[in-house]
Motif scaffolding. Structure first.
Motif, PDB file in Angstrom:
ATOM      1  N   LEU A 151      45.152  44.195  49.721  1.00 46.29           N
ATOM      2  CA  LEU A 151      45.909  43.294  48.936  1.00 46.29           C
ATOM      3  C   LEU A 151      47.091  42.598  49.983  1.00 46.29           C
ATOM      4  O   LEU A 151      47.390  43.421  50.599  1.00 46.29           O
ATOM      5  CB  LEU A 151      46.709  44.070  47.741  1.00 46.29           C
ATOM      6  CG  LEU A 151      46.139  44.307  46.524  1.00 46.29           C
ATOM      7  CD1 LEU A 151      47.081  45.172  45.690  1.00 46.29           C
ATOM      8  CD2 LEU A 151      45.917  43.037  45.688  1.00 46.29           C
ATOM      9  N   LYS A 152      47.125  41.254  49.642  1.00 49.31           N
ATOM     10  CA  LYS A 152      48.158  40.498  50.642  1.00 49.31           C
ATOM     11  C   LYS A 152      48.949  39.901  49.848  1.00 49.31           C
ATOM     12  O   LYS A 152      48.763  39.769  48.636  1.00 49.31           O
ATOM     13  CB  LYS A 152      47.273  39.268  51.346  1.00 49.31           C
ATOM     14  CG  LYS A 152      46.351  39.951  52.342  1.00 49.31           C
ATOM     15  CD  LYS A 152      45.352  38.697  52.698  1.00 49.31           C
ATOM     16  CE  LYS A 152      44.463  38.264  51.677  1.00 49.31           C
ATOM     17  NZ  LYS A 152      43.499  39.074  51.152  1.00 49.31           N
ATOM     18  N   LYS A 153      50.240  39.837  50.235  1.00 50.41           N
ATOM     19  CA  LYS A 153      51.395  39.057  49.671  1.00 50.41           C
ATOM     20  C   LYS A 153      50.793  37.830  48.965  1.00 50.41           C
ATOM     21  O   LYS A 153      50.075  36.841  49.635  1.00 50.41           O
ATOM     22  CB  LYS A 153      52.337  38.713  50.704  1.00 50.41           C
ATOM     23  CG  LYS A 153      53.643  38.084  50.112  1.00 50.41           C
ATOM     24  CD  LYS A 153      54.518  37.927  51.403  1.00 50.41           C
ATOM     25  CE  LYS A 153      55.835  37.306  50.575  1.00 50.41           C
ATOM     26  NZ  LYS A 153      56.959  36.903  51.532  1.00 50.41           N
ATOM     27  N   GLY A 154      51.344  37.647  47.808  1.00 49.99           N
ATOM     28  CA  GLY A 154      50.820  36.438  46.941  1.00 49.99           C
ATOM     29  C   GLY A 154      49.447  36.580  46.348  1.00 49.99           C
ATOM     30  O   GLY A 154      48.943  35.599  45.267  1.00 49.99           O
ATOM     31  N   ASP A 155      48.852  37.677  46.545  1.00 51.44           N
ATOM     32  CA  ASP A 155      47.471  37.886  45.724  1.00 51.44           C
ATOM     33  C   ASP A 155      47.732  37.921  44.180  1.00 51.44           C
ATOM     34  O   ASP A 155      48.885  38.584  43.910  1.00 51.44           O
ATOM     35  CB  ASP A 155      46.699  39.017  46.228  1.00 51.44           C
ATOM     36  CG  ASP A 155      46.159  38.882  47.629  1.00 51.44           C
ATOM     37  OD1 ASP A 155      45.767  37.528  47.867  1.00 51.44           O
ATOM     38  OD2 ASP A 155      45.285  39.662  48.139  1.00 51.44           O
ATOM     39  N   THR A 156      46.536  37.942  43.326  1.00 53.75           N
ATOM     40  CA  THR A 156      46.645  38.064  41.952  1.00 53.75           C
ATOM     41  C   THR A 156      45.824  39.386  41.782  1.00 53.75           C
ATOM     42  O   THR A 156      44.438  39.136  42.197  1.00 53.75           O
ATOM     43  CB  THR A 156      46.410  36.837  41.151  1.00 53.75           C
ATOM     44  OG1 THR A 156      47.300  36.052  41.398  1.00 53.75           O
ATOM     45  CG2 THR A 156      46.235  37.279  39.779  1.00 53.75           C
ATOM     46  N   LEU A 157      46.334  40.459  41.482  1.00 46.74           N
ATOM     47  CA  LEU A 157      45.585  41.596  41.133  1.00 46.74           C
ATOM     48  C   LEU A 157      45.344  41.758  39.427  1.00 46.74           C
ATOM     49  O   LEU A 157      46.395  41.661  38.675  1.00 46.74           O
ATOM     50  CB  LEU A 157      46.303  42.841  41.521  1.00 46.74           C
ATOM     51  CG  LEU A 157      45.973  44.153  40.969  1.00 46.74           C
ATOM     52  CD1 LEU A 157      44.443  44.751  41.405  1.00 46.74           C
ATOM     53  CD2 LEU A 157      47.007  45.217  41.247  1.00 46.74           C
ATOM     54  N   ALA A 158      44.198  41.914  38.939  1.00 45.85           N
ATOM     55  CA  ALA A 158      44.076  42.096  37.395  1.00 45.85           C
ATOM     56  C   ALA A 158      43.731  43.654  37.216  1.00 45.85           C
ATOM     57  O   ALA A 158      42.916  44.045  38.047  1.00 45.85           O
ATOM     58  CB  ALA A 158      43.063  41.215  36.635  1.00 45.85           C
ATOM     59  N   VAL A 159      44.126  44.217  36.469  1.00 44.22           N
ATOM     60  CA  VAL A 159      44.000  45.538  35.997  1.00 44.22           C
ATOM     61  C   VAL A 159      43.250  45.557  34.536  1.00 44.22           C
ATOM     62  O   VAL A 159      44.196  45.485  33.585  1.00 44.22           O
ATOM     63  CB  VAL A 159      45.031  46.671  36.106  1.00 44.22           C
ATOM     64  CG1 VAL A 159      44.529  48.003  36.102  1.00 44.22           C
ATOM     65  CG2 VAL A 159      45.667  46.285  37.580  1.00 44.22           C
ATOM     66  N   VAL A 160      42.159  45.958  34.372  1.00 50.62           N
ATOM     67  CA  VAL A 160      41.533  46.110  33.302  1.00 50.62           C
ATOM     68  C   VAL A 160      41.447  47.560  32.915  1.00 50.62           C
ATOM     69  O   VAL A 160      41.090  48.365  33.589  1.00 50.62           O
ATOM     70  CB  VAL A 160      39.867  45.591  33.273  1.00 50.62           C
ATOM     71  CG1 VAL A 160      39.444  45.602  31.716  1.00 50.62           C
ATOM     72  CG2 VAL A 160      39.878  44.177  33.737  1.00 50.62           C
ATOM     73  N   GLY A 161      41.907  47.824  31.643  1.00 50.13           N
ATOM     74  CA  GLY A 161      41.985  49.445  31.112  1.00 50.13           C
ATOM     75  C   GLY A 161      43.356  49.855  31.601  1.00 50.13           C
ATOM     76  O   GLY A 161      43.736  50.939  32.004  1.00 50.13           O
ATOM     77  N   ALA A 162      44.521  48.901  31.829  1.00 50.53           N
ATOM     78  CA  ALA A 162      45.495  49.015  32.557  1.00 50.53           C
ATOM     79  C   ALA A 162      46.540  50.102  31.539  1.00 50.53           C
ATOM     80  O   ALA A 162      47.536  50.609  31.832  1.00 50.53           O
ATOM     81  CB  ALA A 162      46.576  47.804  32.574  1.00 50.53           C
ATOM     82  N   SER A 163      46.035  50.320  30.228  1.00 54.96           N
ATOM     83  CA  SER A 163      46.896  51.229  29.508  1.00 54.96           C
ATOM     84  C   SER A 163      46.727  52.546  29.747  1.00 54.96           C
ATOM     85  O   SER A 163      47.171  53.592  29.209  1.00 54.96           O
ATOM     86  CB  SER A 163      46.923  50.791  28.295  1.00 54.96           C
ATOM     87  OG  SER A 163      45.728  50.913  27.596  1.00 54.96           O
ATOM     88  N   GLY A 164      45.440  52.976  30.269  1.00 56.82           N
ATOM     89  CA  GLY A 164      44.804  54.019  30.646  1.00 56.82           C
ATOM     90  C   GLY A 164      45.529  54.752  31.601  1.00 56.82           C
ATOM     91  O   GLY A 164      46.384  54.429  32.260  1.00 56.82           O
ATOM     92  N   SER A 165      45.207  56.211  31.902  1.00 55.92           N
ATOM     93  CA  SER A 165      45.763  56.966  32.900  1.00 55.92           C
ATOM     94  C   SER A 165      45.668  56.386  34.374  1.00 55.92           C
ATOM     95  O   SER A 165      46.499  56.161  35.040  1.00 55.92           O
ATOM     96  CB  SER A 165      45.221  58.347  32.764  1.00 55.92           C
ATOM     97  OG  SER A 165      45.530  59.043  31.583  1.00 55.92           O
TER      98      SER A 165
END
Ligand SMILES: NC(=O)c1ccc[n+]([C@@H]2O[C@H](COP(=O)([O-])OP(=O)(O)OC[C@H]3O[C@@H](n4cnc5c(N)ncnc54)[C@H](OP(=O)(O)O)[C@@H]3O)[C@@H](O)[C@H]2O)c1
Length: 316
Positions: A143-157
């Protein structure tokens, strides 16, 4: 020698395969720590193992006892071969064998619970936060500054720890989960929330993510994850990998572990992060560590339950 009760199975199948057995366990130079189990965190993969979906054999080779997120008390040490003391509350990551009242393991799998860490948190975070750590630091995508990270299942543990750990990077975090988890995810640090069932909302963020971590249960969110990742971006899967990438030029990687990815690396990092930034864990359910409790936990894993971790406890 200690008489230990274990809850396991000697055939694959539904939750009714679980039974309790009693046996003698003893310390030796390899399994040099005896722990009295207090709490065990449940992980979805355990339902896969129990059902036989992860095995090429028709039956387990021996009575199989699951459980890799354990908190307990050190009750005996072999030759004092570690820096642990009798009475220490510890996190144990034995790989398996946690659905038990006592277990023996090697000291390298055992970590003292930090003084300020509640035992329920300690029981529920060690495997899932470790997985989240490797998702971000395992070399799958830097990951670099300014990147966009998407997390699917973000409510999971796992997914929620990815969101919490990613806050220390200067990136935009898009979190995907069911609509009722929006407030929870904003509190966890997500910049953008998307209900994965809302196709318009998903379409609005299509091709925006440099890196997508798919922490959805059994990869159910795979298609949505692939919609979000941009051309040249990276998709990280945790359960299976997609057969195709919706025609996109996307790097597809699986969160597999290398020998270098040890507890000795990740646990000190997580303890330090917890101390400096804090980490939280939502507990969905606490059940007794009995056959009935284990069966209910395994039913809940695959149900449409509230967000959070399921914990088994030996305490009243
Ligand atoms: N490879 C590894 O090393 C490794 C290690 C640990 C875990 N895992 C795997 O990672 C996955 C997550 O584990 P976990 O413990 O975090 O599970 P969990 O706590 O049960 O969380 C599951 C997540 O999946 C989401 N979800 C369910 N159905 C979905 C759908 N149709 N589309 C999109 N998202 C959906 C849930 O969202 P809502 O509840 O908000 O709907 C929730 O956020 C599991 O499949 C597990 O086996 C892999």
């Amino acid at each position: 020698m200690v008489t230990a009760k274990t809850i396991g199975f000697d055939r694959f199948g539904d939750v009714d395969v679980f039974e309790e057995r009693t046996g003698e366990i003893a310390l030796n130079s390899t399994n040099n720590v005896l722990v009295k189990v207090k709490k065990v965190g449940i992980n979805p993969v355990e339902a896969f193992v129990r059902s036989g979906k992860m095995s090429r054999s028709a039956a387990p080779a021996q009575f199989h006892v699951l459980g890799n997120e354990v908190v307990g008390e050190v009750v005996k040490l072999y030759d004092n071969a570690s820096n642990l003391s009798i009475g220490d509350n510890v996190i144990v990551k034995p790989g398996a064998g946690g659905y038990a009242d006592y277990l023996t393991t090697n000291a390298r799998n055992v970590f003292k619970v930090p003084a300020e860490m509640p035992l329920d948190f300690a029981a529920g975070f060690s495997a899932t936060a470790s997985t989240a750590y490797w998702a971000l630091y395992g070399g799958f995508y830097d990951l670099k500054k300014g990147d966009t990270l998407a997390v699917v299942g973000a409510s999971g543990s796992v997914g929620n720890f990815v969101v919490q750990l990613a806050k220390s990077f200067d990136v935009t975090i898009i979190a995907l989960a069911s609509a009722h988890n929006e407030a929870y995810l904003k509190e966890s640090g997500a910049n953008v929330f998307i209900d994965y069932r809302d196709s318009d909302a998903v379409a609005a963020y299509a091709n925006k993510a440099d890196f997508v971590v798919d922490a959805s249960l059994f990869n159910k969110g795979e298609k949505v994850a692939l919609q979000l990742v941009k051309e040249g971006g990276t998709y990280l899967g945790m359960t299976t990998l997609p057969q195709d990438t919706l025609g996109k030029n996307v790097k597809v990687v699986f969160l597999s572990r290398t020998p270098a990815m040890t507890n000795a690396v990740v646990m000190p990092f997580l303890f330090k992060f917890y101390e400096e930034h804090g980490l939280t864990l939502k507990i969905a359910e606490t059940l007794p560590l009995t056959v009935a409790g284990v069966q209910e936990a395994h039913r809940l894993i695959v149900s449409d339950r509230a967000a959070g971790k399921i914990i088994l406890t030996t305490e009243d």
